[in-house]
Scaffold this motif. Structure first.
Motif, PDB file in Angstrom:
ATOM      1  N   GLN A 226      30.488  47.158  45.822  1.00 21.88           N
ATOM      2  CA  GLN A 226      30.134  46.668  44.486  1.00 21.88           C
ATOM      3  C   GLN A 226      30.979  45.469  44.068  1.00 21.88           C
ATOM      4  OE1 GLN A 226      30.630  50.137  42.027  1.00 21.88           O
ATOM      5  NE2 GLN A 226      28.510  50.820  42.302  1.00 21.88           N
ATOM      6  N   HIS A 227      32.259  45.477  44.463  1.00 21.77           N
ATOM      7  CA  HIS A 227      33.192  44.485  43.917  1.00 21.77           C
ATOM      8  C   HIS A 227      33.692  43.466  44.942  1.00 21.77           C
ATOM      9  CE1 HIS A 227      33.348  46.676  40.113  1.00 21.77           C
ATOM     10  NE2 HIS A 227      33.449  47.789  40.815  1.00 21.77           N
TER      11      HIS A 227
ATOM     12  N   GLN B 210      37.021  41.022  44.922  1.00 18.27           N
ATOM     13  CA  GLN B 210      37.778  41.487  43.763  1.00 18.27           C
ATOM     14  C   GLN B 210      38.395  42.863  44.020  1.00 18.27           C
ATOM     15  OE1 GLN B 210      38.769  40.087  40.969  1.00 18.27           O
ATOM     16  NE2 GLN B 210      39.760  41.989  40.300  1.00 18.27           N
ATOM     17  N   TYR B 211      37.727  43.647  44.844  1.00 20.86           N
ATOM     18  CA  TYR B 211      38.249  44.981  45.131  1.00 20.86           C
ATOM     19  C   TYR B 211      39.563  44.896  45.900  1.00 20.86           C
ATOM     20  CZ  TYR B 211      38.266  49.955  46.146  1.00 20.86           C
ATOM     21  OH  TYR B 211      38.613  51.284  46.209  1.00 20.86           O
TER      22      TYR B 211
ATOM     23  N   LYS C  26      42.286  43.999  43.522  1.00 20.99           N
ATOM     24  CA  LYS C  26      42.708  45.192  42.796  1.00 20.99           C
ATOM     25  C   LYS C  26      43.604  46.068  43.665  1.00 20.99           C
ATOM     26  CE  LYS C  26      42.661  48.373  39.547  1.00 20.99           C
ATOM     27  NZ  LYS C  26      43.261  48.153  38.213  1.00 20.99           N
TER      28      LYS C  26
ATOM     29  N   GLU D  83      37.788  45.711  38.064  1.00 20.84           N
ATOM     30  CA  GLU D  83      37.657  44.442  37.354  1.00 20.84           C
ATOM     31  C   GLU D  83      38.854  44.149  36.456  1.00 20.84           C
ATOM     32  OE1 GLU D  83      35.340  42.309  37.948  1.00 20.84           O
ATOM     33  OE2 GLU D  83      34.258  43.629  39.324  1.00 20.84           O
TER      34      GLU D  83
END
Length: 445
Positions: A341-342, A345-346, A349, A444
């Motif tokens: 999904q990310h 960006q994941y 994180k 996010e």
């Protein structure tokens, strides 16, 4: 050599009796056809007798009747053109088959049930273990655990590396090498599986022989138990049902004879989804097929005791404080769904989370346990992230300030940790059963 069960032999006797009637009626008009059919009957009896002889003297009485039957069958083939003599033989066969049926019924013990468990990921064995334990404890059941091989997939879907995890199961679980079990000859009474996707898993694939469609050929009862636990929902909530469709509309549910899910509430959700989307099947069909008996994964978590666990010394070096007391242990779970999904960006994180726990390592021990297919998913679906993820993992493991758990024992992580942090997943549903704190991360932020 083919394996015969008591019920198989009794069915064969019934078939031979019907054949005797048919041969009697056809002998006059088609003597050669009668002789050929008699030969087939004799071959069948010889096969059963040969099998029973492997047990030594245990079934001598049955073998003797079979030998007598074969002798009469031979005489029938010789006298096929002698109508009166032939009919005398057929009457003897009828009496002999009745004797054979009674001898088998009273001399042979009732069949032992043969049950086979086919896990593919050792880390997912907990979804079958309590069922296996019950079967293994049954004195009338032979239970076999047969870990099956699986492939990673390349981005275009072709098979890549073959994996076999038979050596990663607990010592108390005896495993059978999958090539040493002949499904066609043994025809187990029940086969349990926990992988539902067959050829439609885009990250991994069990060996095609073990697709549910093929396994159904070798058993009268194929049982599917999901390797995951879903968050409970209102089975009448259309939006919630849509969110879990991908877990329900899978091949194993189509081919399994029984499906066992985590709760009665989830059973109703499955039935609602399947009734709506699977054409040609009534609601009543799914109501008879789906059972809400609970998940063995919950059994495993609730029955795991910290004092019984083997904790690696390298873990203890992270967990122990200088005074000997344990730090608080945080179970950090990263999932493939969140990754997909990310994307990039994941990983950002992930770096942030590791940095924060690194700064607090004196009081808190991080136990990072990625989803077992995390690396395979990146390889198959996000290859552009491969090197960055590999670098993150290697740096974390080399620095040694936290625990990296890629073992097959997820329940150990649940039991020894004090709290959960990470993505929403079936692990969260299990962790809730412990009553410990849970905090979900937002990739996010």
């Amino acid at each position: 050599m083919e394996r015969y069960k008591k019920k198989d032999i009794l069915e064969t006797i019934k078939m031979l009796d019907k054949a005797n009637d048919s041969i009697t009626r056809a002998a006059a008009s088609n003597p050669q056809g009668a002789v050929d059919a008699l030969g087939q009957c004799q071959d069948t009896a010889i096969c059963i007798g040969t099998y029973l002889e492997t047990f030594g003297e245990e079934y001598t009485a049955i073998v003797s009747v079979l030998e007598e039957y074969c002798e009469i069958i031979y005489q029938m083939s010789v006298d096929v053109s002698e109508e009166n003599q032939f009919r005398k033989h057929t009457k003897r066969v009828t009496k002999l088959l009745t004797k054979l049926k009674n001898t088998v019924t009273y001399k042979m013990p009732d069949d032992r049930k043969e049950v086979v468990f086919l896990p593919y990921k050792a880390s997912m064995w907990d979804s079958l273990e309590s069922v296996w334990k019950a079967a293994d404890a049954d004195e009338n059941t032979d239970a076999y655990v047969i870990p099956i091989p699986y492939y990673d997939r390349n981005p275009e879907g072709s098979f890549r590396k073959l994996h076999y995890e038979g050596g990663e199961y607990p010592e108390y679980v005896p495993v059978v090498w999958y090539e040493n079990y002949d499904f066609e000859k043994r025809m187990p009474d029940v086969i349990f599986i926990h992988n539902p996707y067959d050829e439609y898993n885009i990250v991994t694939s069990v060996h095609p022989f073990f697709y549910s469609e093929n396994l159904k050929r070798f058993t009268e009862k194929l049982v599917y138990i999901p390797y995951f636990i879903l968050g409970e929902i209102d089975p009448e909530d259309k939006n919630a049902l849509k969110d879990i469709e991908k877990f329900i509309l899978v091949r194993a549910i189509e081919y399994a004879d029984q499906v066992v899910v985590q709760s009665e509430n989830m059973r109703q959700a499955y039935i609602n989804v399947l009734t709506e989307h699977m054409e040609g099947y009534s609601r009543g069909y799914w109501e008879k097929k789906i059972f809400g008996l609970g998940s063995p994964k919950v059994d495993k978590v609730l029955n795991t005791r910290k004092e019984e666990l083997e904790i690696p010394e390298e873990w203890m070096r992270v967990i122990r404080k200088p005074d000997g007391y344990w730090k608080k242990i945080i179970f950090y779970n990263t999932t493939v769904t969140a990754l997909l999904q990310h994307n990039e960006q994941y990983l950002v994180k992930m770096r942030d989370v590791l940095h924060i726990f690194h700064e607090n390592q004196d009081e808190v021990a991080l136990l990072w346990r990625p989803h077992p297919l995390f690396a395979s998913t990146i390889e198959a679906m996000r290859p552009e992230l491969r090197e960055e993820y590999r670098e993150i993992v290697e740096r974390y493991r080399e620095d040694g300030w936290g625990i990296y758990d890629d073992s097959s024992d997820m329940d150990r992580a649940v039991e020894i940790s004090d709290a959960y942090y990470g993505d929403g997943s079936s692990v969260v549903q299990l962790y809730q059963k412990t009553g410990k704190a849970i905090m979900l991360q937002n990739p996010e932020v």
